[in-house]
Design a protein around this motif. Sequence first.
Motif: not given
Length: 92
Positions: A1-27
């Motif tokens: 369960m802890k492994k899945l929670k870490n995986e979830l957190t890591n993937n959310r961080k990756k999405i957050d990074l991509i979102d920041r990149e998308l914002i820069k590119i869209l602007n």
Amino acid sequence: MKKLKNELTNNRKKIDLIDRELIKILNKRYGFSLVISQIKREMRLPLLTKKREVEILANVVKNNNGPLPDIELRNIFKNILIQSRKASLKNK
């Protein structure tokens, strides 16, 4: 369960990074759209070019390798084009 929670957190961080990149590119894209609008005004060309929008959407589909379906990506880009159009008309 802890492994899945870490995986979830890591993937959310990756999405957050991509979102920041998308914002820069869209602007950045938005900025170019404003420059193009100004050039068109100076050249006395119509601000809206349906042919160009069709070309952009065709390029989107042509360059899509998934997993996002073409129709979904087209819808995203249609919205981008709508916002660019609004900016062009607003900055007369």
